[in-house]
Design a protein around this motif. Structure first.
Motif, PDB file in Angstrom:
ATOM      1  N   ALA A   1     -14.361   6.651   0.759  1.00  0.00           N
ATOM      2  CA  ALA A   1     -15.790   7.211   1.838  1.00  0.00           C
ATOM      3  C   ALA A   1     -16.893   6.545   1.426  1.00  0.00           C
ATOM      4  N   THR A   2     -17.070   6.622   2.419  1.00  0.00           N
ATOM      5  CA  THR A   2     -18.433   5.880   2.835  1.00  0.00           C
ATOM      6  C   THR A   2     -19.824   6.515   1.755  1.00  0.00           C
ATOM      7  N   SER A   3     -20.808   5.302   1.539  1.00  0.00           N
ATOM      8  CA  SER A   3     -21.976   5.819   0.708  1.00  0.00           C
ATOM      9  C   SER A   3     -23.321   7.528   0.912  1.00  0.00           C
ATOM     10  N   GLY A   4     -22.853   7.463  -0.047  1.00  0.00           N
ATOM     11  CA  GLY A   4     -23.445   9.386  -0.215  1.00  0.00           C
ATOM     12  C   GLY A   4     -22.266  10.686   0.161  1.00  0.00           C
TER      13      GLY A   4
ATOM     14  N   LEU B   1     -13.572   6.658  -3.928  1.00  0.00           N
ATOM     15  CA  LEU B   1     -12.650   7.069  -3.475  1.00  0.00           C
ATOM     16  C   LEU B   1     -12.703   9.003  -3.948  1.00  0.00           C
ATOM     17  N   PHE B   2     -12.489  10.057  -2.754  1.00  0.00           N
ATOM     18  CA  PHE B   2     -12.046  10.985  -2.785  1.00  0.00           C
ATOM     19  C   PHE B   2     -11.467  11.276  -3.913  1.00  0.00           C
ATOM     20  N   GLU B   3     -11.422  12.289  -4.649  1.00  0.00           N
ATOM     21  CA  GLU B   3     -10.661  12.543  -6.191  1.00  0.00           C
ATOM     22  C   GLU B   3      -9.940  13.550  -5.169  1.00  0.00           C
ATOM     23  N   ILE B   4      -8.520  12.676  -5.717  1.00  0.00           N
ATOM     24  CA  ILE B   4      -7.248  13.752  -4.550  1.00  0.00           C
ATOM     25  C   ILE B   4      -5.922  13.567  -5.969  1.00  0.00           C
TER      26      ILE B   4
ATOM     27  N   MET C   1      -7.963  18.372  -3.786  1.00  0.00           N
ATOM     28  CA  MET C   1      -9.494  17.881  -2.666  1.00  0.00           C
ATOM     29  C   MET C   1     -10.701  17.539  -4.177  1.00  0.00           C
ATOM     30  N   GLY C   2     -11.702  16.422  -4.430  1.00  0.00           N
ATOM     31  CA  GLY C   2     -12.700  16.540  -4.864  1.00  0.00           C
ATOM     32  C   GLY C   2     -13.834  15.772  -3.903  1.00  0.00           C
ATOM     33  N   ASP C   3     -14.688  15.530  -4.340  1.00  0.00           N
ATOM     34  CA  ASP C   3     -16.122  14.965  -3.747  1.00  0.00           C
ATOM     35  C   ASP C   3     -15.455  13.494  -4.489  1.00  0.00           C
ATOM     36  N   PRO C   4     -15.925  12.615  -3.416  1.00  0.00           N
ATOM     37  CA  PRO C   4     -15.529  10.863  -4.435  1.00  0.00           C
ATOM     38  C   PRO C   4     -16.076  10.490  -6.279  1.00  0.00           C
ATOM     39  N   THR C   5     -15.571  10.138  -6.620  1.00  0.00           N
ATOM     40  CA  THR C   5     -16.438   9.483  -8.013  1.00  0.00           C
ATOM     41  C   THR C   5     -16.163   8.565  -7.861  1.00  0.00           C
ATOM     42  N   GLY C   6     -16.372   7.953  -6.839  1.00  0.00           N
ATOM     43  CA  GLY C   6     -16.363   6.543  -7.080  1.00  0.00           C
ATOM     44  C   GLY C   6     -16.848   5.797  -4.992  1.00  0.00           C
TER      45      GLY C   6
END
Length: 432
Positions: free
Chosen positions: A185-188, A161-164, A154-159
């Motif tokens: 994901a929500t904004s930020g 969605l979380f990058e999974i 899992m990684g932080d969102p790139t848009g």
């Protein structure tokens, strides 16, 4: 995520035995003084991997691990070479003494991070390129493998969605999940390094908005729930997660507040406040035992799901804790030299009335008490047996359905049986 978040030998006598619980300090083998351990990956009763980080005030970037294959009697450290000394090693998971994975990322995020695998005990690490983490917003946070084939990263969102990514072949190929499988994901919103918890097929991770993303099928699909926290890793508030199953879980906040849920996070209740706030874990194989640890505030145990706690000790600096079962619990702290400290193993006895009755598999030992040979009756295949004294020292090993104690001195011992399916059972033996 841009913030870096910062066992136990047991079974069976009675609640008064908590006073006998103690942590055995072990040499983590890290060369740099004040190397911290977080996370710990407990593979089996003997094998544990530990990810090292700089616990001093200098804030250096460490790419190092340590490992034991003999229950902590000795540890061996090594380097995690991912081809760039500036990359942050954000998480570690392992399935054997030879095979493990890490996630790594540029410290500011961006293209270049991903998942690396070793199959030679950490001597070399190879990037698995199909978990690409190639966006300018990519930041690989966590990785977990259930076995040699099935894993999730899992990684932080790139848009939105979380990058999974998930894999079913050990990471040879990874599949990136889409909006059909992952709640938005929500904004930020972002995640945190090595902030994940796993129980069975369930995997949960916390975010910067205090939400928990959770999967009940090894990361294939994800839903999200709210929690009482506003942030799982911020300066104003942070927290750690412990889970028992898809429904039962706990949160330990940085203020020592313990929250619980019995409905998968739909609702949460405040149940207690404790001194420790660094980490919390559920002990698999028990009904409701939790261990909590703190940096300089010691450790505590609860056997009623966190409602009440008993202090184990009040001075150790333990920042991470992980439990395989009621007889294998390890803690991570800081070494004081290249030959002293850093890792801990919990010795003593948990309450017998909280250890899940595993006799459903027809497991029993006889005769007990014994003057010599003990027979093991079970409908499972035995992988290994270990006899331990009450200090946690292994005094005999085997792999059959018979254990010979005839040469042992009179006293109380623990017989620990590991089965081929990965489960364990532990019984007290009295040698006459």
């Amino acid at each position: 995520m841009k913030n870096v978040l910062f066992s136990v030998f047991a079974l069976a006598i009675n609640v008064s035995a908590y006073s006998q619980l103690s942590w055995s300090s072990q040499n983590s083998a890290f060369t740099a003084v004040s190397t911290g351990i977080n996370p710990l990956a407990v593979v089996d009763n003997n094998t544990v991997w530990a990810l090292g980080y700089d616990g001093s005030a200098s804030g250096a970037n460490f790419q190092t691990f340590s490992k034991t294959t003999n229950a902590g009697t000795t540890w061996t450290s090594g380097s995690i070479n991912v081809g760039n000394a500036n990359y942050l090693i954000s998480d570690l998971t392992a399935v054997s003494g030879t095979t493990a994975w890490v996630t790594a990322t540029p410290t500011a995020g961006g293209n270049g991070g991903g998942v690396w695998k070793t199959t030679n005990s950490g001597t070399t690490w190879t990037k698995q390129t199909t978990a690409s983490f190639s966006s300018n917003a990519s930041f690989a946070n966590t990785v977990h493998f259930w076995d040699e084939n099935n894993g999730v990263a899992m990684g932080d969102p790139t848009g939105t969605l979380f990058e999974i990514y998930t894999t079913t072949n050990g990471g040879t190929t990874w599949t990136k999940l889409t909006s059909a499988s992952v709640a938005p994901a929500t904004s930020g919103e972002y995640g945190y390094v090595h902030l994940k918890e796993v129980a069975g097929d369930n995997v949960w991770f916390g975010t910067s908005t205090g939400r928990i993303f959770k999967s009940a099928n090894k990361g294939v699909t994800w839903t999200v729930v709210s929690t009482p926290l506003s942030d799982f890793g911020g300066l104003a508030e942070s927290g750690k997660i412990a889970i028992k199953d898809a429904n039962t879980a706990w949160i330990l906040s940085d203020l020592g507040t313990v929250y619980s849920t019995t409905n998968g996070g739909t609702s949460w209740s405040t149940i207690s406040t404790i001194t420790q706030s660094s980490d919390i874990t559920f002990v698999p194989g028990t009904t409701s035992t939790l261990i909590a640890v703190g940096n300089g505030t010691g450790s505590s145990i609860s056997t009623n799901g966190g409602t009440s706690w008993t202090t184990i000790e009040s001075s150790n600096s333990i920042v991470s804790v992980a439990a395989l079962n009621a007889s294998t619990i390890f803690g991570g702290g800081f070494n004081t030299s290249s030959t002293s400290g850093g890792a801990y193993k919990l010795l003593g006895s948990l309450a017998v009335n909280d250890v899940t009755n595993q006799r459903k598999n027809s497991f029993r030992i006889f005769p007990n008490p014994t003057k010599g040979e003990v027979n093991i009756k079970t409908d499972k295949k035995i992988k290994s047996t270990s006899v331990l004294d009450l200090s946690g020292k292994i005094v005999s090993r085997g792999d059959s359905g018979k254990v010979d104690l005839s040469s042992f001195t009179k006293g109380t011992y623990l017989l620990q049986v590991e089965f081929a399916d990965g489960t364990t059972s532990t019984e007290k033996i009295i040698k006459n």
